[in-house]
Scaffold this active site. Structure first.
Site, mmCIF file in Angstrom:
data_model
loop_
_atom_site.group_PDB
_atom_site.id
_atom_site.type_symbol
_atom_site.label_atom_id
_atom_site.label_comp_id
_atom_site.label_asym_id
_atom_site.label_seq_id
_atom_site.Cartn_x
_atom_site.Cartn_y
_atom_site.Cartn_z
ATOM 1 N N CYS A 76 0.826 -1.207 0.000
ATOM 2 C CA CYS A 76 0.000 0.000 0.000
ATOM 3 C C CYS A 76 0.868 1.268 0.000
ATOM 4 O O CYS A 76 1.842 1.360 0.745
ATOM 5 C CB CYS A 76 -0.924 -0.009 1.215
ATOM 6 S SG CYS A 76 -2.067 1.389 1.215
ATOM 7 N N CYS A 80 0.187 5.071 6.913
ATOM 8 C CA CYS A 80 -0.448 4.867 8.224
ATOM 9 C C CYS A 80 0.560 4.203 9.176
ATOM 10 O O CYS A 80 1.013 3.081 8.913
ATOM 11 C CB CYS A 80 -1.703 4.023 8.069
ATOM 12 S SG CYS A 80 -2.771 4.588 6.713
ATOM 13 N N CYS A 83 0.317 0.489 10.301
ATOM 14 C CA CYS A 83 -0.098 -0.573 9.370
ATOM 15 C C CYS A 83 1.046 -1.390 8.779
ATOM 16 O O CYS A 83 1.932 -0.854 8.096
ATOM 17 C CB CYS A 83 -0.926 0.030 8.238
ATOM 18 S SG CYS A 83 -1.650 -1.272 7.208
ATOM 19 N N CYS A 120 -16.230 -9.721 5.629
ATOM 20 C CA CYS A 120 -15.659 -8.416 5.293
ATOM 21 C C CYS A 120 -14.388 -8.580 4.465
ATOM 22 O O CYS A 120 -13.433 -9.235 4.904
ATOM 23 C CB CYS A 120 -15.357 -7.640 6.576
ATOM 24 S SG CYS A 120 -14.661 -6.016 6.225
ATOM 25 N N CYS A 151 -19.472 -6.890 3.704
ATOM 26 C CA CYS A 151 -18.795 -5.648 4.059
ATOM 27 C C CYS A 151 -17.502 -5.585 3.247
ATOM 28 O O CYS A 151 -16.918 -6.628 2.929
ATOM 29 C CB CYS A 151 -18.476 -5.636 5.564
ATOM 30 S SG CYS A 151 -17.610 -4.136 6.099
ATOM 31 N N CYS A 211 -19.683 1.339 8.449
ATOM 32 C CA CYS A 211 -18.875 0.705 9.493
ATOM 33 C C CYS A 211 -17.675 1.628 9.684
ATOM 34 O O CYS A 211 -16.854 1.772 8.776
ATOM 35 C CB CYS A 211 -18.425 -0.682 9.042
ATOM 36 S SG CYS A 211 -17.273 -1.454 10.182
ATOM 37 N N ARG A 283 -17.864 -3.217 17.926
ATOM 38 C CA ARG A 283 -17.094 -4.441 17.674
ATOM 39 C C ARG A 283 -15.727 -4.412 18.338
ATOM 40 O O ARG A 283 -14.935 -3.483 18.140
ATOM 41 C CB ARG A 283 -16.920 -4.640 16.157
ATOM 42 C CG ARG A 283 -16.131 -5.909 15.809
ATOM 43 C CD ARG A 283 -16.142 -6.231 14.316
ATOM 44 N NE ARG A 283 -17.472 -6.137 13.796
ATOM 45 C CZ ARG A 283 -17.859 -5.244 12.880
ATOM 46 N NH1 ARG A 283 -16.987 -4.425 12.352
ATOM 47 N NH2 ARG A 283 -19.105 -5.190 12.489
HETATM 48 N N1 SAM Z 1 -6.725 0.278 3.119
HETATM 49 C C1 SAM Z 1 -8.022 0.482 3.618
HETATM 50 C C2 SAM Z 1 -8.108 1.635 4.582
HETATM 51 O O1 SAM Z 1 -7.109 2.010 5.168
HETATM 52 O O2 SAM Z 1 -9.218 2.153 4.737
HETATM 53 C C3 SAM Z 1 -8.640 -0.743 4.262
HETATM 54 C C4 SAM Z 1 -7.811 -1.652 5.123
HETATM 55 S S1 SAM Z 1 -7.119 -0.956 6.600
HETATM 56 C C5 SAM Z 1 -5.982 -2.209 7.071
HETATM 57 C C6 SAM Z 1 -8.461 -1.010 7.753
HETATM 58 C C7 SAM Z 1 -8.211 -0.572 9.157
HETATM 59 O O3 SAM Z 1 -7.442 -1.540 9.846
HETATM 60 C C8 SAM Z 1 -7.482 0.705 9.428
HETATM 61 O O4 SAM Z 1 -8.267 1.856 9.239
HETATM 62 C C9 SAM Z 1 -7.096 0.543 10.884
HETATM 63 O O5 SAM Z 1 -8.115 1.057 11.710
HETATM 64 C C10 SAM Z 1 -7.003 -0.977 11.064
HETATM 65 N N2 SAM Z 1 -5.624 -1.414 11.347
HETATM 66 C C11 SAM Z 1 -4.617 -1.533 10.465
HETATM 67 N N3 SAM Z 1 -3.472 -1.923 11.080
HETATM 68 C C12 SAM Z 1 -3.775 -2.058 12.388
HETATM 69 C C13 SAM Z 1 -3.018 -2.421 13.550
HETATM 70 N N4 SAM Z 1 -1.706 -2.709 13.468
HETATM 71 N N5 SAM Z 1 -3.642 -2.467 14.738
HETATM 72 C C14 SAM Z 1 -4.954 -2.164 14.832
HETATM 73 N N6 SAM Z 1 -5.724 -1.805 13.781
HETATM 74 C C15 SAM Z 1 -5.136 -1.748 12.574
HETATM 75 C C1 DTB Z 2 -11.191 -2.556 11.274
HETATM 76 O O1 DTB Z 2 -11.513 -1.522 11.902
HETATM 77 N N1 DTB Z 2 -10.362 -3.480 11.736
HETATM 78 C C2 DTB Z 2 -10.123 -4.517 10.764
HETATM 79 C C3 DTB Z 2 -11.140 -4.147 9.663
HETATM 80 N N2 DTB Z 2 -11.648 -2.871 10.076
HETATM 81 C C4 DTB Z 2 -10.745 -4.171 8.263
HETATM 82 C C5 DTB Z 2 -8.703 -4.631 10.326
HETATM 83 C C6 DTB Z 2 -7.754 -4.869 11.485
HETATM 84 C C7 DTB Z 2 -6.398 -5.037 10.908
HETATM 85 C C8 DTB Z 2 -5.365 -5.384 11.942
HETATM 86 C C9 DTB Z 2 -4.011 -5.512 11.372
HETATM 87 C C10 DTB Z 2 -3.866 -6.599 10.352
HETATM 88 O O2 DTB Z 2 -4.328 -7.758 10.582
HETATM 89 O O3 DTB Z 2 -3.232 -6.361 9.305
HETATM 90 FE FE1 SF4 Z 3 -2.891 1.231 3.348
HETATM 91 FE FE2 SF4 Z 3 -2.777 0.107 5.733
HETATM 92 FE FE3 SF4 Z 3 -3.268 2.705 5.544
HETATM 93 FE FE4 SF4 Z 3 -5.155 0.905 4.733
HETATM 94 S S1 SF4 Z 3 -4.388 1.216 6.813
HETATM 95 S S2 SF4 Z 3 -4.470 2.753 3.653
HETATM 96 S S3 SF4 Z 3 -3.811 -0.736 3.961
HETATM 97 S S4 SF4 Z 3 -1.362 1.663 4.937
#
Ligand code: SAM
Ligand code: DTB
Ligand code: SF4
Length: 345
Positions: A76, A80, A83, A120, A151, A211, A283
């Site tokens: 990506c 973030c 992430c 989802c 979702c 959501c 959730r």
């Molecule tokens: N790329 C899309 C976005 O950012 O909207 C969808 C996938 S993204 C991984 C969805 C959500 O996962 C993020 O908004 C964040 O809240 C959660 N997330 C990602 N990494 C995480 C982590 N290490 N711990 C907790 N939540 C995480």
């Molecule tokens: C959300 O709020 N939490 C989920 C879902 N929406 C997509 C994702 C959590 C991701 C946690 C880190 C990972 O497994 O990569």
């Molecule tokens: Fe990309 Fe992760 Fe940010 Fe979603 S949360 S936009 S997958 S870097």
């Protein structure tokens, strides 16, 4: 606003009741100060208030089971800080192409067989291209035909893309605010808070359920947690589904060494989400493995009524399905038996 009023704090529970009443009357919205006052309540009073709210809107006390599948992993372009899928961080996640339809449907069938209510599909995109939307549309139709609630979380959407997903039968779109507007700046620089609000507006305008939640434990203050919940609760209407993630610190990301939030503060966050968004599914999302059974039990007492179910989140682990079924059984909690899309208007 009706929900802010119906969820008003009982006069016996707070000292500054006159101020709180005035704030509600003036704007009809939750103020950060009012939400901070909820956080500051004695723990038993906060839990009691959350339970009263929960029982009013969810008489059966059922728990929804939502299964995640990463349909496009890693690579990506966003930054973030939490992430593991951001290409710029050196994590164990390997970038993969968009998954094929059959593989997605196999995973959805397995989720349904395990008792899931919702499926989802998550993609590590900043925003999908129109040709990606076409492929995801086929996935949504296939998953829906299995009798699962659908979702997707694909990043930022344009209005026409939201419309196409809705027409395919998508029930919910997940797009998180993630944190308060001021703390957001220290977590993500490649897209703004307003971009997130715009995507949520497109989802609403297309007629899908929202959501939307975020992550706690990223080093934000209590005031910033309160400001984050205020933004969610003041969305009109507030989201039908509110994922509260506890940061999963992943090696290679900037937040890898972040200290965990005090578990009781996490429980308080769940209780405040329940009180301020009484009809939402709150959730318990990422981070349940680290919370342990006792803290999760407190979260259910505080009004959580949904979990991510299945041993994998997107790229990180989640408790085994069997372990979760045992925990719910031990707590005497029921699982939601069928799916019904809840739309708050
Ligand atoms: N790329 C899309 C976005 O950012 O909207 C969808 C996938 S993204 C991984 C969805 C959500 O996962 C993020 O908004 C964040 O809240 C959660 N997330 C990602 N990494 C995480 C982590 N290490 N711990 C907790 N939540 C995480
Ligand atoms: C959300 O709020 N939490 C989920 C879902 N929406 C997509 C994702 C959590 C991701 C946690 C880190 C990972 O497994 O990569
Ligand atoms: Fe990309 Fe992760 Fe940010 Fe979603 S949360 S936009 S997958 S870097």
């Amino acid at each position: 606003m009706l929900d802010a009023q119906t969820a008003e704090i009982p006069l016996t529970l707070v000292k500054s009741k006159a101020n709180l009443r005035k704030e509600l009357d003036a704007s009809g919205q939750w103020t950060v100060a009012q939400i901070e006052a909820l956080f500051a309540l004695p723990f038993d009073q906060l839990m009691l208030k959350a339970q009263e709210t929960h029982k009013t809107y969810f008489p059966e006390g059922d728990v929804e089971l939502a299964t995640l599948l990463s349909i496009k992993t890693g690579g990506c372009p966003e930054d973030c800080s939490y992430c593991p899928q951001a290409a710029r961080y050196d994590t164990d996640v390997k970038a993969e192409k968009l998954m094929g339809l059959e593989e997605v449907l196999e995973a959805a069938k397995a989720a349904k067989a395990a008792g899931s209510n919702r499926f989802c599909m998550g993609a590590a995109w900043r925003e999908p291209k129109d040709r990606d939307i076409e492929k995801v549309v086929a996935m949504i139709k296939g998953v829906k035909a299995l009798g699962l609630e659908t979702c997707a979380t694909l990043g930022m959407l344009e209005a026409n893309q939201a419309q196409a997903l809705q027409e395919a039968g998508l029930d919910f779109y997940n797009h998180n605010l993630d944190t308060s507007e001021d703390f957001y700046r220290s977590v993500i620089s490649t897209r703004g808070y307003q971009d997130r609000l715009d995507t949520i507006s497109h989802v609403r305008a297309a007629g899908m359920s929202v959501c939307c939640g975020g992550i706690v434990g990223m080093g934000e203050s209590r005031e910033q947690r309160a400001a984050f919940l205020a933004r969610l609760a003041n969305l009109s209407p507030y989201p039908e589904s509110v994922p509260i993630n506890h940061l999963v610190p992943v090696a290679g990301t900037p937040l890898a060494d972040q200290k965990p939030l005090d578990p009781l503060e996490f429980v308080r966050t769940i209780a405040v989400a329940r009180i301020t968004m009484p009809k939402a599914r709150v959730r318990l999302s990422a981070g349940r493995q680290q919370l342990g059974r006792a803290v999760q039990a407190l979260c259910f007492l505080a009004g959580a009524n949904s979990i991510f179910y299945g041993e994998q989140l997107l790229t990180t682990g989640n408790p085994e399905a069997e372990e979760d079924r045992a925990l719910l059984a031990e707590l005497g909690l029921k699982t939601k038996q069928s799916y019904k899309t809840e739309v708050l208007v």
